[in-house]
Design a protein around this motif. Structure first.
Motif, PDB file in Angstrom:
ATOM      1  N   PHE A  88      57.233 124.027 -19.932  1.00 35.96           N
ATOM      2  CA  PHE A  88      55.964 123.644 -20.533  1.00 35.96           C
ATOM      3  C   PHE A  88      55.463 124.698 -21.517  1.00 35.96           C
ATOM      4  CE2 PHE A  88      56.265 121.774 -16.309  1.00 35.96           C
ATOM      5  CZ  PHE A  88      56.114 120.422 -16.618  1.00 35.96           C
ATOM      6  N   CYS A  89      54.829 124.219 -22.600  1.00 32.09           N
ATOM      7  CA  CYS A  89      54.343 125.127 -23.636  1.00 32.09           C
ATOM      8  C   CYS A  89      53.051 125.805 -23.217  1.00 32.09           C
ATOM      9  CB  CYS A  89      54.153 124.372 -24.956  1.00 32.09           C
ATOM     10  SG  CYS A  89      52.722 123.266 -24.971  1.00 32.09           S
ATOM     11  N   SER A  90      52.351 125.229 -22.251  1.00 33.14           N
ATOM     12  CA  SER A  90      51.051 125.778 -21.855  1.00 33.14           C
ATOM     13  C   SER A  90      50.728 125.348 -20.430  1.00 33.14           C
ATOM     14  CB  SER A  90      49.952 125.258 -22.787  1.00 33.14           C
ATOM     15  OG  SER A  90      49.809 123.850 -22.620  1.00 33.14           O
ATOM     16  N   ASN A 101      48.037 123.907 -19.687  1.00 32.89           N
ATOM     17  CA  ASN A 101      47.494 122.552 -19.861  1.00 32.89           C
ATOM     18  C   ASN A 101      48.577 121.495 -19.692  1.00 32.89           C
ATOM     19  OD1 ASN A 101      44.752 122.690 -20.203  1.00 32.89           O
ATOM     20  ND2 ASN A 101      44.856 122.971 -22.423  1.00 32.89           N
ATOM     21  N   CYS A 102      49.696 121.695 -20.386  1.00 29.68           N
ATOM     22  CA  CYS A 102      50.780 120.711 -20.332  1.00 29.68           C
ATOM     23  C   CYS A 102      51.399 120.671 -18.937  1.00 29.68           C
ATOM     24  CB  CYS A 102      51.831 121.016 -21.394  1.00 29.68           C
ATOM     25  SG  CYS A 102      51.321 120.432 -23.028  1.00 29.68           S
ATOM     26  N   GLN A 103      51.504 121.841 -18.271  1.00 34.21           N
ATOM     27  CA  GLN A 103      52.009 121.864 -16.904  1.00 34.21           C
ATOM     28  C   GLN A 103      51.069 121.073 -15.988  1.00 34.21           C
ATOM     29  OE1 GLN A 103      53.247 125.728 -15.342  1.00 34.21           O
ATOM     30  NE2 GLN A 103      52.421 125.159 -13.367  1.00 34.21           N
ATOM     31  N   LEU A 146      62.068 120.831 -25.739  1.00 38.55           N
ATOM     32  CA  LEU A 146      60.828 120.078 -25.908  1.00 38.55           C
ATOM     33  C   LEU A 146      59.935 120.328 -24.705  1.00 38.55           C
ATOM     34  CD1 LEU A 146      62.264 116.661 -27.132  1.00 38.55           C
ATOM     35  CD2 LEU A 146      60.765 118.165 -28.436  1.00 38.55           C
ATOM     36  N   CYS A 147      58.664 120.531 -24.967  1.00 33.89           N
ATOM     37  CA  CYS A 147      57.700 120.652 -23.871  1.00 33.89           C
ATOM     38  C   CYS A 147      57.732 119.364 -23.063  1.00 33.89           C
ATOM     39  CB  CYS A 147      56.296 120.902 -24.425  1.00 33.89           C
ATOM     40  SG  CYS A 147      55.006 120.835 -23.152  1.00 33.89           S
ATOM     41  N   GLN A 148      57.736 119.496 -21.734  1.00 34.06           N
ATOM     42  CA  GLN A 148      57.809 118.320 -20.873  1.00 34.06           C
ATOM     43  C   GLN A 148      56.426 117.749 -20.526  1.00 34.06           C
ATOM     44  OE1 GLN A 148      60.826 116.753 -20.012  1.00 34.06           O
ATOM     45  NE2 GLN A 148      61.316 118.116 -21.725  1.00 34.06           N
ATOM     46  N   SER A 174      51.527 114.674 -22.317  1.00 29.49           N
ATOM     47  CA  SER A 174      50.483 114.492 -23.326  1.00 29.49           C
ATOM     48  C   SER A 174      50.474 115.619 -24.351  1.00 29.49           C
ATOM     49  CB  SER A 174      49.106 114.424 -22.653  1.00 29.49           C
ATOM     50  OG  SER A 174      49.102 113.491 -21.602  1.00 29.49           O
ATOM     51  N   CYS A 175      51.580 116.351 -24.450  1.00 29.45           N
ATOM     52  CA  CYS A 175      51.630 117.499 -25.361  1.00 29.45           C
ATOM     53  C   CYS A 175      51.187 117.116 -26.775  1.00 29.45           C
ATOM     54  CB  CYS A 175      53.051 118.086 -25.382  1.00 29.45           C
ATOM     55  SG  CYS A 175      53.173 119.681 -26.213  1.00 29.45           S
ATOM     56  N   HIS A 176      51.680 115.981 -27.251  1.00 26.32           N
ATOM     57  CA  HIS A 176      51.372 115.520 -28.615  1.00 26.32           C
ATOM     58  C   HIS A 176      49.915 115.104 -28.784  1.00 26.32           C
ATOM     59  CE1 HIS A 176      52.249 112.068 -26.137  1.00 26.32           C
ATOM     60  NE2 HIS A 176      51.703 111.279 -27.034  1.00 26.32           N
ATOM     61  N   ASP A 184      49.530 123.746 -34.942  1.00 25.70           N
ATOM     62  CA  ASP A 184      50.980 123.939 -34.872  1.00 25.70           C
ATOM     63  C   ASP A 184      51.720 122.693 -34.408  1.00 25.70           C
ATOM     64  OD1 ASP A 184      49.884 124.599 -32.132  1.00 25.70           O
ATOM     65  OD2 ASP A 184      52.021 124.786 -31.720  1.00 25.70           O
ATOM     66  N   ARG A 185      50.996 121.714 -33.854  1.00 30.27           N
ATOM     67  CA  ARG A 185      51.653 120.464 -33.433  1.00 30.27           C
ATOM     68  C   ARG A 185      51.690 119.439 -34.571  1.00 30.27           C
ATOM     69  NH1 ARG A 185      48.812 121.768 -28.407  1.00 30.27           N
ATOM     70  NH2 ARG A 185      50.192 121.623 -26.590  1.00 30.27           N
ATOM     71  N   LEU A 186      50.959 119.697 -35.650  1.00 27.19           N
ATOM     72  CA  LEU A 186      50.907 118.777 -36.784  1.00 27.19           C
ATOM     73  C   LEU A 186      52.120 119.024 -37.672  1.00 27.19           C
ATOM     74  CD1 LEU A 186      49.092 116.541 -37.952  1.00 27.19           C
ATOM     75  CD2 LEU A 186      47.861 118.317 -39.216  1.00 27.19           C
TER      76      LEU A 186
END
Ligand SMILES: [Zn+2]
Length: 123
Positions: free
Chosen positions: A45-47, A49-51, A6-8, A11-13, A19-21
């Motif tokens: 992290f997936c991106s 942004n998430c990092q 899982l991306c850490q 606020s990923c969601h 693709d997150r839907l």
């Protein structure tokens, strides 16, 4: 199914991308990204942004926990070793340690090159 990470990002969601839907047709929600591996932040992290979201929320606490730099550090012969890959070599020795001050070079095995804990630096 193999282990998905899982991306850490906290606020990923909340980053609303297609693709997150996920979920059943009548009850789709934006969800934290799940993948077999991620490219950012040591695979956490997936991106970017998430990092960045993570650092925004936890960065100061992490730095305080692991030790804030409070004095200027100096590059010296003792800590100037950097791992390098020698592109010119056609022989076995492709991985080297190069001292940025003395310019001395020492051979490295691939194992030493890949080992993030292996270092000649003393500080
Ligand atoms: Zn994410």
């Amino acid at each position: 199914m193999s282990e998905l990470k899982l991306c850490q990002g906290p606020s990923c969601h909340q980053h609303q991308t297609k693709d997150r839907l996920k979920g059943p047709k009548d009850n789709k929600t934006y969800q934290t990204r799940r993948r077999s591996g991620f490219y950012y932040g040591n695979g956490n992290f997936c991106s970017l942004n998430c990092q960045n979201d993570w650092f925004e929320k936890f960065g100061n606490r992490a730095i305080d926990h692991f030790g804030r730099t409070t004095e200027v550090k100096h590059l010296t012969e003792d800590n100037a070793w950097q791992k390098a890959y020698d592109w010119s070599g056609h022989d076995e020795q492709l991985y080297i340690y190069r001292n940025g001050i003395t310019k001395e070079e020492r051979p490295l095995t691939k194992q030493q090159y890949d080992d993030q804990n292996y270092t000649l630096n003393s500080s």
